[in-house]
Structures are given as C-alpha cells and as structure tokens.
Design an enzyme around this catalytic site. Structure first.
Site, PDB file in Angstrom:
ATOM      1  N   HIS A   1       2.031  -5.749   0.724  1.00  0.00           N
ATOM      2  CA  HIS A   1       2.735  -4.664   1.425  1.00  0.00           C
ATOM      3  C   HIS A   1       2.551  -3.368   0.647  1.00  0.00           C
ATOM      4  O   HIS A   1       3.347  -3.024  -0.213  1.00  0.00           O
ATOM      5  CB  HIS A   1       4.222  -5.035   1.556  1.00  0.00           C
TER       6      HIS A   1
ATOM      7  N   HIS B   1       1.064   0.642   1.693  1.00  0.00           N
ATOM      8  CA  HIS B   1       0.459   1.586   2.645  1.00  0.00           C
ATOM      9  C   HIS B   1      -0.487   2.475   1.842  1.00  0.00           C
ATOM     10  O   HIS B   1      -0.037   3.142   0.894  1.00  0.00           O
ATOM     11  CB  HIS B   1       1.526   2.446   3.314  1.00  0.00           C
TER      12      HIS B   1
ATOM     13  N   HIS C   1       6.828  -4.831  10.155  1.00  0.00           N
ATOM     14  CA  HIS C   1       8.005  -4.407   9.396  1.00  0.00           C
ATOM     15  C   HIS C   1       9.227  -4.789  10.227  1.00  0.00           C
ATOM     16  O   HIS C   1       9.283  -4.494  11.437  1.00  0.00           O
ATOM     17  CB  HIS C   1       8.020  -2.890   9.208  1.00  0.00           C
TER      18      HIS C   1
ATOM     19  N   GLU D   1      14.308  -3.913   7.666  1.00  0.00           N
ATOM     20  CA  GLU D   1      14.374  -2.946   6.558  1.00  0.00           C
ATOM     21  C   GLU D   1      15.636  -2.127   6.821  1.00  0.00           C
ATOM     22  O   GLU D   1      16.636  -2.281   6.139  1.00  0.00           O
ATOM     23  CB  GLU D   1      13.119  -2.064   6.530  1.00  0.00           C
TER      24      GLU D   1
ATOM     25  N   ASP E   1       4.997  -1.007  -1.497  1.00  0.00           N
ATOM     26  CA  ASP E   1       5.220  -0.222  -0.276  1.00  0.00           C
ATOM     27  C   ASP E   1       4.506   1.134  -0.336  1.00  0.00           C
ATOM     28  O   ASP E   1       3.403   1.266   0.181  1.00  0.00           O
ATOM     29  CB  ASP E   1       6.722  -0.050  -0.015  1.00  0.00           C
ATOM     30  N   ASP E   2       5.137   2.133  -0.949  1.00  0.00           N
ATOM     31  CA  ASP E   2       4.565   3.483  -1.059  1.00  0.00           C
ATOM     32  C   ASP E   2       4.731   3.942  -2.508  1.00  0.00           C
ATOM     33  O   ASP E   2       5.591   4.774  -2.817  1.00  0.00           O
ATOM     34  CB  ASP E   2       5.293   4.431  -0.099  1.00  0.00           C
TER      35      ASP E   2
HETATM   36  N1  ADE Z   1       5.474   3.564   6.548  1.00  0.00           N
HETATM   37  C1  ADE Z   1       5.245   3.682   5.231  1.00  0.00           C
HETATM   38  N2  ADE Z   1       6.212   3.063   4.533  1.00  0.00           N
HETATM   39  C2  ADE Z   1       7.075   2.525   5.441  1.00  0.00           C
HETATM   40  C3  ADE Z   1       8.254   1.762   5.364  1.00  0.00           C
HETATM   41  N3  ADE Z   1       8.796   1.397   4.201  1.00  0.00           N
HETATM   42  N4  ADE Z   1       8.874   1.410   6.504  1.00  0.00           N
HETATM   43  C4  ADE Z   1       8.360   1.765   7.677  1.00  0.00           C
HETATM   44  N5  ADE Z   1       7.248   2.470   7.821  1.00  0.00           N
HETATM   45  C5  ADE Z   1       6.596   2.856   6.720  1.00  0.00           C
HETATM   46 ZN    ZN Z   2       6.091  -0.552   4.440  1.00  0.00          ZN
END
Ligand code: ADE
Ligand code: ZN
Length: 334
Positions: A16, A18, A196, A199, A277-278
C-alpha cells in the site's frame, strides 16, 4: 537480536504505497522547474510546513495540487526510481505500488507516458536491485463510475500492462456499490482487485468491497473492529489488510500511534501488514512505520515476523517468488 536489527533484516513487501504520495517536496520543486510550472509555495520547507491535516480530504486537496508538477514519462520514471531507492534501503523485496491516472489525465498527461515511466523503473529495479513488483492502477471514487470505466478501458488497451485495479480518494459518500460494473469488468479482464475501505468509511464498506467488488485485499480496513461478525470472517478467510500506521495518525483516523489497533488486530489473528501509504506526506517510509509501531505498541519479534509473513502471503507475487521470499524471511529470523 534487537528490534532495530530484526526490522532491518526482514524481507519487506509493500502492498500500500501511492507513487504520487512518494513525491518529496524537493522533487516537486525540481519537476516544477523543468516543466515550467508554478507551485503555490516558494520552497520545499514551506511546502512541508503546509502538511498539517485534519482528515483525509484536507490531505487529498494538497496531494492533488502537488501532483500538477508530474507531466512527462521521465517524471514518472524519476518518481518511481526515487521510491525504489528508499525501498532498497529498507530491504523491501517486493512492491505493489498504486498510481492514480485520472489525476494526471485531466491535465493532459497521456496514460501511456505515466505507465511507461513507472514500468521502466520497476523493470529496472527487478534487474538492478532484485525487487519484484506488480502495478496497481487506482480509480478515483469521488469521480463517476463512467469515468472509472473509461480509464480502465484505456489501461487495458495500452501496450504496457497493469496487474490490478484499486479504489482510492474520498471514501465517505462514495461506497463500493458505485463501482460494481467497473470491478466486474476488471475481474473478467484478469486483473487483481483491491479497494481502500474502512479508513474513514464504515465497516460495511469493507464487507461490500469484498462482496460486491471482489476485493482480494482491503486497503486500511482499520475500522473492521466496529463489526465483530466481519472481524471473524476476515480472520477465517485470511483477508490481507494493508494497514498504514503513520497515515492513520496524520489523517486523524486514530488519535496516536499508541492508540493504534494494529497490535490487537494481529493478536486476534487478522492478516495485518504495515505500509507507508503516502510516505512523503506522513513522516516516513515502510521501515520507519515498522520501527515506530514496534516501539509505540511494544511489538514482539513474533509480531514483527508475522507482519512480514502476512505481506508475503497477501501479495500477488507468483508462488515461486513467494517461496523465495518466505525462505528469506526464515533466514532473517534465525
Ligand atoms: N490517495 C492517496 N492516499 C490515500 C488514502 N490514504 N486514502 C484514500 N485515497 C488516497
Ligand atoms: Zn492509500
């Protein structure tokens, strides 16, 4: 062996991440300069200082804005290569990154350019660094199902293949049911499916991602505990959950790392994994996430090995590659 040493040795699989979320501010400024694009901030420090989020949407607004600097095949190659260099440093051995083509296509970027740049970097990493990969294209759930279907058709017709489809962006108000036809089509075309769910959205979105969209893994899934029946089912089916601890704290899904349910989730037998994630936005890459949860939640060596095991088993790597990775895990824990 110290936790630090064990974490460094574990063969990691990241399920996971992006690619757009690995865009470090310095890189954003470099891409902006070479593409002649103006950014609202005047420096990387100022950009980083703006990374204070109250929820998912407040993050997505900033993330999509920064994406405007990504234009060329070379940008997508460089972005992916930079992530892979971080991954090598963390002993990541297999990765299944996401990319969001719709974010870039509205700005006139050709789908082929982004997927080619990403694939070029992934193929090179297999040769150069021994990191295997699968590529997952996400569709944006706050846009229409028709737009998602058009994007999927573009992807399937491109000479550069993808391996799976995912669903991301604004969760609440955009339930899995909106994308049944898109995911049916993707499944019929032989793509893996992930989504996803849970969350910010309710536990019912997790259930529906599996039942209605055929999701093989659930991205995040941290709200599953609100539905004990669902938890039982996820345990029985060994459904892989791609949990992102730093992200959950940054986007206020949980109050702090110490309050994160990850340890309880592992202890009840859920197939939890740790991911970034990011990472450019949330304070660290996969190794940082492992180290921080190990410390904050007092994880044992068995917990850490279990996290790495779950990620190998939950990946879309073929059986031969999984066997190799499991052998590496055995060696790392001896
Ligand atoms: N796009 C990038 N990160 C995300 C996340 N945590 N949840 C939903 N969309 C995303
Ligand atoms: Zn994500």
């Amino acid at each position: 062996m110290s936790h630090e040493e064990l974490i460094a040795r574990l063969p990691k699989v990241e399920l996971h991440v992006h690619l757009e979320g690995t865009l470090e501010p310095e890189m954003a400024f470099e891409f902006a300069r070479r593409n002649g694009i103006a950014l609202p901030q005047s420096s990387a420090e100022e950009m980083r200082a703006a990374y204070r989020f109250t929820d998912l949407q407040s993050f997505l607004d900033i993330y999509y804005e920064a994406c405007s600097v990504l234009r060329t095949e070379q940008d997508f190659y460089d972005l992916t290569r930079a992530y892979l260099e971080r991954a090598v440093a963390d002993n990541v051995r297999h990765v299944e990154p996401f990319f969001d083509p719709q974010t870039h296509m509205v700005r006139g970027v050709a789908y082929h350019d982004m997927v080619s740049g990403i694939r070029r970097a992934l193929d090179e990493a297999r040769e150069r660094d021994g990191i295997s990969s699968k590529l997952i294209m996400c569709v944006l759930r706050d846009l229409s199902d028709d737009e998602a279907m058009a994007t999927l058709r573009t992807a399937l017709l491109d000479a550069v293949p993808i391996d799976g489809i995912g669903l991301d962006s604004t969760e609440v108000g955009n339930p899995p049911s909106k994308f049944i036809a898109v995911f049916d089509f993707a499944g019929a075309a032989g793509l893996h499916r992930v989504a996803h769910a849970g969350e910010e959205g309710p536990a019912s979105y997790i259930r529906d991602s599996i039942d209605l969209l055929g999701a093989e893994r659930v991205d995040h899934g941290v709200r599953c505990g609100e539905d004990p029946g669902l938890v039982g089912r996820l345990i029985r089916d060994k459904t892989c959950l791609t949990v992102c601890p730093f992200s959950n704290v940054a986007l206020k899904v949980v109050a702090s790392l110490e309050d994160h349910p990850l340890r309880e989730m592992l202890d009840v037998g859920l197939a939890v994994t740790v991911n970034s994630d990011d990472p450019a936005y949330f304070g660290g890459y996969i190794g940082d996430n492992y180290r921080a949860v190990a410390e904050a939640l007092g994880l044992t060596e068995d917990h850490l090995a279990e996290l790495a095991f779950n990620a190998i088993v939950g990946s879309f790597a073929d059986d031969e590659r999984k066997t190799e990775l499991l052998a590496e895990l055995k060696k790392a824990t001896e």
